[in-house]
Design a protein around this motif. Structure first.
Motif, PDB file in Angstrom:
ATOM      1  N   THR A   1       0.837  -1.207   0.000  1.00 32.24           N
ATOM      2  CA  THR A   1       0.000   0.000   0.000  1.00 32.24           C
ATOM      3  C   THR A   1       0.867   1.251   0.000  1.00 32.24           C
ATOM      4  O   THR A   1       1.885   1.315   0.683  1.00 32.24           O
ATOM      5  CB  THR A   1      -0.914   0.006   1.240  1.00 32.24           C
ATOM      6  OG1 THR A   1      -1.730  -1.173   1.220  1.00 32.24           O
ATOM      7  CG2 THR A   1      -1.819   1.230   1.249  1.00 32.24           C
ATOM      8  N   THR A   2       0.437   2.253  -0.758  1.00 32.14           N
ATOM      9  CA  THR A   2       1.185   3.508  -0.840  1.00 32.14           C
ATOM     10  C   THR A   2       0.346   4.715  -0.421  1.00 32.14           C
ATOM     11  O   THR A   2       0.792   5.852  -0.565  1.00 32.14           O
ATOM     12  CB  THR A   2       1.706   3.739  -2.266  1.00 32.14           C
ATOM     13  OG1 THR A   2       0.596   3.759  -3.186  1.00 32.14           O
ATOM     14  CG2 THR A   2       2.688   2.654  -2.672  1.00 32.14           C
ATOM     15  N   ASP A   3      -0.846   4.481   0.098  1.00 31.02           N
ATOM     16  CA  ASP A   3      -1.749   5.574   0.479  1.00 31.02           C
ATOM     17  C   ASP A   3      -2.248   5.324   1.899  1.00 31.02           C
ATOM     18  O   ASP A   3      -2.951   4.334   2.147  1.00 31.02           O
ATOM     19  CB  ASP A   3      -2.926   5.636  -0.503  1.00 31.02           C
ATOM     20  CG  ASP A   3      -3.872   6.802  -0.238  1.00 31.02           C
ATOM     21  OD1 ASP A   3      -3.738   7.470   0.815  1.00 31.02           O
ATOM     22  OD2 ASP A   3      -4.758   7.037  -1.069  1.00 31.02           O
ATOM     23  N   LEU A   4      -1.890   6.209   2.824  1.00 29.00           N
ATOM     24  CA  LEU A   4      -2.339   6.041   4.210  1.00 29.00           C
ATOM     25  C   LEU A   4      -3.856   6.060   4.302  1.00 29.00           C
ATOM     26  O   LEU A   4      -4.448   5.409   5.169  1.00 29.00           O
ATOM     27  CB  LEU A   4      -1.736   7.144   5.088  1.00 29.00           C
ATOM     28  CG  LEU A   4      -1.938   6.992   6.598  1.00 29.00           C
ATOM     29  CD1 LEU A   4      -1.287   5.708   7.110  1.00 29.00           C
ATOM     30  CD2 LEU A   4      -1.380   8.208   7.347  1.00 29.00           C
TER      31      LEU A   4
ATOM     32  N   ASP B   1      -6.728  10.443   9.069  1.00 27.69           N
ATOM     33  CA  ASP B   1      -5.876  10.203   7.899  1.00 27.69           C
ATOM     34  C   ASP B   1      -5.896   8.778   7.380  1.00 27.69           C
ATOM     35  O   ASP B   1      -5.644   8.548   6.185  1.00 27.69           O
ATOM     36  CB  ASP B   1      -4.429  10.573   8.238  1.00 27.69           C
ATOM     37  CG  ASP B   1      -4.230  12.066   8.405  1.00 27.69           C
ATOM     38  OD1 ASP B   1      -5.218  12.815   8.284  1.00 27.69           O
ATOM     39  OD2 ASP B   1      -3.083  12.486   8.654  1.00 27.69           O
ATOM     40  N   ALA B   2      -6.149   7.793   8.234  1.00 27.15           N
ATOM     41  CA  ALA B   2      -6.111   6.390   7.813  1.00 27.15           C
ATOM     42  C   ALA B   2      -7.521   5.875   7.524  1.00 27.15           C
ATOM     43  O   ALA B   2      -8.526   6.526   7.831  1.00 27.15           O
ATOM     44  CB  ALA B   2      -5.436   5.541   8.883  1.00 27.15           C
TER      45      ALA B   2
ATOM     46  N   LEU C   1       7.814   3.867  18.740  1.00 27.25           N
ATOM     47  CA  LEU C   1       8.141   2.976  17.631  1.00 27.25           C
ATOM     48  C   LEU C   1       7.070   3.123  16.559  1.00 27.25           C
ATOM     49  O   LEU C   1       5.878   3.216  16.859  1.00 27.25           O
ATOM     50  CB  LEU C   1       8.215   1.525  18.088  1.00 27.25           C
ATOM     51  CG  LEU C   1       8.450   0.499  16.965  1.00 27.25           C
ATOM     52  CD1 LEU C   1       9.487  -0.532  17.373  1.00 27.25           C
ATOM     53  CD2 LEU C   1       7.155  -0.200  16.550  1.00 27.25           C
ATOM     54  N   LEU C   2       7.515   3.141  15.315  1.00 29.98           N
ATOM     55  CA  LEU C   2       6.622   3.094  14.164  1.00 29.98           C
ATOM     56  C   LEU C   2       7.134   2.009  13.235  1.00 29.98           C
ATOM     57  O   LEU C   2       8.294   2.029  12.826  1.00 29.98           O
ATOM     58  CB  LEU C   2       6.589   4.439  13.432  1.00 29.98           C
ATOM     59  CG  LEU C   2       5.861   4.456  12.085  1.00 29.98           C
ATOM     60  CD1 LEU C   2       4.377   4.135  12.250  1.00 29.98           C
ATOM     61  CD2 LEU C   2       6.051   5.803  11.382  1.00 29.98           C
ATOM     62  N   ALA C   3       6.274   1.049  12.925  1.00 31.80           N
ATOM     63  CA  ALA C   3       6.591  -0.018  11.981  1.00 31.80           C
ATOM     64  C   ALA C   3       5.573   0.057  10.859  1.00 31.80           C
ATOM     65  O   ALA C   3       4.367   0.005  11.112  1.00 31.80           O
ATOM     66  CB  ALA C   3       6.528  -1.388  12.669  1.00 31.80           C
ATOM     67  N   ALA C   4       6.053   0.174   9.621  1.00 30.50           N
ATOM     68  CA  ALA C   4       5.111   0.419   8.532  1.00 30.50           C
ATOM     69  C   ALA C   4       5.612  -0.162   7.232  1.00 30.50           C
ATOM     70  O   ALA C   4       6.813  -0.389   7.033  1.00 30.50           O
ATOM     71  CB  ALA C   4       4.884   1.925   8.368  1.00 30.50           C
ATOM     72  N   ALA C   5       4.672  -0.374   6.323  1.00 26.71           N
ATOM     73  CA  ALA C   5       5.041  -0.650   4.943  1.00 26.71           C
ATOM     74  C   ALA C   5       5.768   0.569   4.395  1.00 26.71           C
ATOM     75  O   ALA C   5       5.384   1.705   4.692  1.00 26.71           O
ATOM     76  CB  ALA C   5       3.784  -0.940   4.125  1.00 26.71           C
ATOM     77  N   PRO C   6       6.816   0.375   3.603  1.00 29.73           N
ATOM     78  CA  PRO C   6       7.587   1.525   3.112  1.00 29.73           C
ATOM     79  C   PRO C   6       6.749   2.572   2.397  1.00 29.73           C
ATOM     80  O   PRO C   6       7.028   3.773   2.486  1.00 29.73           O
ATOM     81  CB  PRO C   6       8.595   0.877   2.161  1.00 29.73           C
ATOM     82  CG  PRO C   6       8.772  -0.503   2.693  1.00 29.73           C
ATOM     83  CD  PRO C   6       7.420  -0.907   3.203  1.00 29.73           C
ATOM     84  N   GLY C   7       5.686   2.140   1.717  1.00 23.40           N
ATOM     85  CA  GLY C   7       4.874   3.072   0.949  1.00 23.40           C
ATOM     86  C   GLY C   7       4.055   4.037   1.769  1.00 23.40           C
ATOM     87  O   GLY C   7       3.585   5.056   1.234  1.00 23.40           O
ATOM     88  N   VAL C   8       3.853   3.752   3.059  1.00 23.94           N
ATOM     89  CA  VAL C   8       3.048   4.650   3.891  1.00 23.94           C
ATOM     90  C   VAL C   8       3.827   5.193   5.085  1.00 23.94           C
ATOM     91  O   VAL C   8       3.282   5.945   5.891  1.00 23.94           O
ATOM     92  CB  VAL C   8       1.752   3.960   4.391  1.00 23.94           C
ATOM     93  CG1 VAL C   8       0.889   3.531   3.217  1.00 23.94           C
ATOM     94  CG2 VAL C   8       2.068   2.778   5.298  1.00 23.94           C
TER      95      VAL C   8
ATOM     96  N   ALA D   1       6.305   7.417   5.470  1.00 26.42           N
ATOM     97  CA  ALA D   1       6.476   8.871   5.543  1.00 26.42           C
ATOM     98  C   ALA D   1       5.159   9.564   5.909  1.00 26.42           C
ATOM     99  O   ALA D   1       5.147  10.502   6.716  1.00 26.42           O
ATOM    100  CB  ALA D   1       7.009   9.410   4.221  1.00 26.42           C
ATOM    101  N   GLU D   2       4.051   9.105   5.337  1.00 23.48           N
ATOM    102  CA  GLU D   2       2.743   9.686   5.675  1.00 23.48           C
ATOM    103  C   GLU D   2       2.408   9.443   7.142  1.00 23.48           C
ATOM    104  O   GLU D   2       1.845  10.326   7.806  1.00 23.48           O
ATOM    105  CB  GLU D   2       1.661   9.075   4.792  1.00 23.48           C
ATOM    106  CG  GLU D   2       1.484   9.707   3.445  1.00 23.48           C
ATOM    107  CD  GLU D   2       0.207   9.209   2.774  1.00 23.48           C
ATOM    108  OE1 GLU D   2      -0.839   9.863   2.910  1.00 23.48           O
ATOM    109  OE2 GLU D   2       0.292   8.138   2.134  1.00 23.48           O
ATOM    110  N   ALA D   3       2.725   8.241   7.618  1.00 23.04           N
ATOM    111  CA  ALA D   3       2.427   7.946   9.020  1.00 23.04           C
ATOM    112  C   ALA D   3       3.246   8.820   9.960  1.00 23.04           C
ATOM    113  O   ALA D   3       2.728   9.304  10.974  1.00 23.04           O
ATOM    114  CB  ALA D   3       2.706   6.463   9.298  1.00 23.04           C
ATOM    115  N   VAL D   4       4.508   9.049   9.629  1.00 19.11           N
ATOM    116  CA  VAL D   4       5.338   9.955  10.428  1.00 19.11           C
ATOM    117  C   VAL D   4       4.732  11.345  10.454  1.00 19.11           C
ATOM    118  O   VAL D   4       4.633  11.989  11.505  1.00 19.11           O
ATOM    119  CB  VAL D   4       6.787  10.004   9.867  1.00 19.11           C
ATOM    120  CG1 VAL D   4       7.565  11.149  10.510  1.00 19.11           C
ATOM    121  CG2 VAL D   4       7.494   8.678  10.100  1.00 19.11           C
ATOM    122  N   ALA D   5       4.290  11.840   9.296  1.00 22.25           N
ATOM    123  CA  ALA D   5       3.699  13.168   9.223  1.00 22.25           C
ATOM    124  C   ALA D   5       2.437  13.272  10.081  1.00 22.25           C
ATOM    125  O   ALA D   5       2.226  14.269  10.781  1.00 22.25           O
ATOM    126  CB  ALA D   5       3.386  13.519   7.772  1.00 22.25           C
TER     127      ALA D   5
END
Length: 272
Positions: A156-159, A191-192, A255-262, A264-268
């Motif tokens: 997935t690439t869209d939060l 956002d999610a 801690l944040l663990a995520a698919a690479p595609g999302v 940066a959005e999750a950090v924001a």
């Protein structure tokens, strides 16, 4: 050439050790499974704590001698509230009943975990879910697996299309952390696609590794409930950081663990 042979021997040894660790963790899970199923109501906090300790002891009676036999010189960490760096050498980081409270309330979301840490780097981990019979494993450089099948994080690439999850604050948690958890859930609700909140952390992290959910975050935390899932996610191709996007260590405050595609959005979202 000799250095290459030595590296190969270590990798083979760790692969064998992973298999033996899985056998020990499954045996401990079977012991807890025999104690599972009846909801017992406790009148006091002290009664509840004694019941939690009894579950821990039932699993540790199996885990400690078996894992010690596998690595006699390794240190031992079984306290889930411990955090920070470990001394040099090898350490077993164990959670004998991850999601212990769920177990006592006849909920199926609990596990037994064991992770070998070498020079403060997780080398291998086993997470066994006795309720489903599933066993998740990861070995540094060799990937993450569910009952031998390779795992890969979501693409997935869209939060806005993502299922995300968090663990709520612990009992008696610092008020600042509780409020931060609450505000982060609110931000993610905007956002999610879907926000899941439950314990334990490890079960969310293995779902990230399996591609079932797209991101997990937690504030505070400890070695025993974050290291297994962090290794699983990393070996499944996921991205690990703190909530601000900085490199994560057991000393980190989030801690944040995520698919690479999302990621940066999750950090924001979490940084708002």
């Amino acid at each position: 050439m000799s250095e290459m042979l030595q590296t190969t021997d270590v990798a083979a040894s760790d692969a064998d050790l992973l298999g033996e660790t899985a056998i020990a963790v499954r045996a401990a899970g079977s012991a807890l499974r025999e104690r599972f199923g009846e909801v017992v109501r406790y009148e006091t906090r002290e009664e509840l704590m004694r019941a939690l300790a009894a579950n821990d002891d039932a699993a540790l009676d199996i885990l400690r001698p078996r894992l010690t036999r596998l690595r006699p010189d390794a240190g031992w960490v079984e306290e889930e509230l411990d955090g920070g760096a470990l001394p040099p050498g090898e350490w077993w980081v164990v959670d004998p009943a991850e999601g212990n409270v769920n177990h006592l309330h006849a909920l199926p979301e609990w596990a037994v975990t064991a992770t070998l840490v070498r020079e403060n780097q997780p080398v291998l981990t086993v997470v066994h879910l006795p309720s489903s019979g599933e066993t998740y494993t990861a070995l540094t450089g060799a990937g993450a697996h569910l009952d031998g099948r390779p795992l890969h994080v979501s693409r997935t690439t869209d939060l806005g299309l993502s299922i995300v999850a968090t663990s709520q604050a612990r009992p008696d948690e610092d008020e600042k952390i509780v409020r931060r958890v609450g505000s982060s859930i609110t931000a993610m609700l905007f956002d999610a696609l879907v926000v899941r909140t439950a314990v334990p952390a490890t079960l969310h992290l293995l779902n990230v590794a399996a591609g079932r959910i797209d991101a997990f975050w937690q504030f505070a935390g400890a070695r025993a409930d974050l290291l297994p899932g962090a290794l699983l996610v990393t070996e499944a191709g996921g991205q690990i950081s703190d909530a601000e996007g900085r490199p994560w260590t057991p000393r980190s405050e989030s801690l944040l663990a995520a698919a690479p595609g999302v990621h940066a959005e999750a950090v924001a979202t979490l940084s708002r």
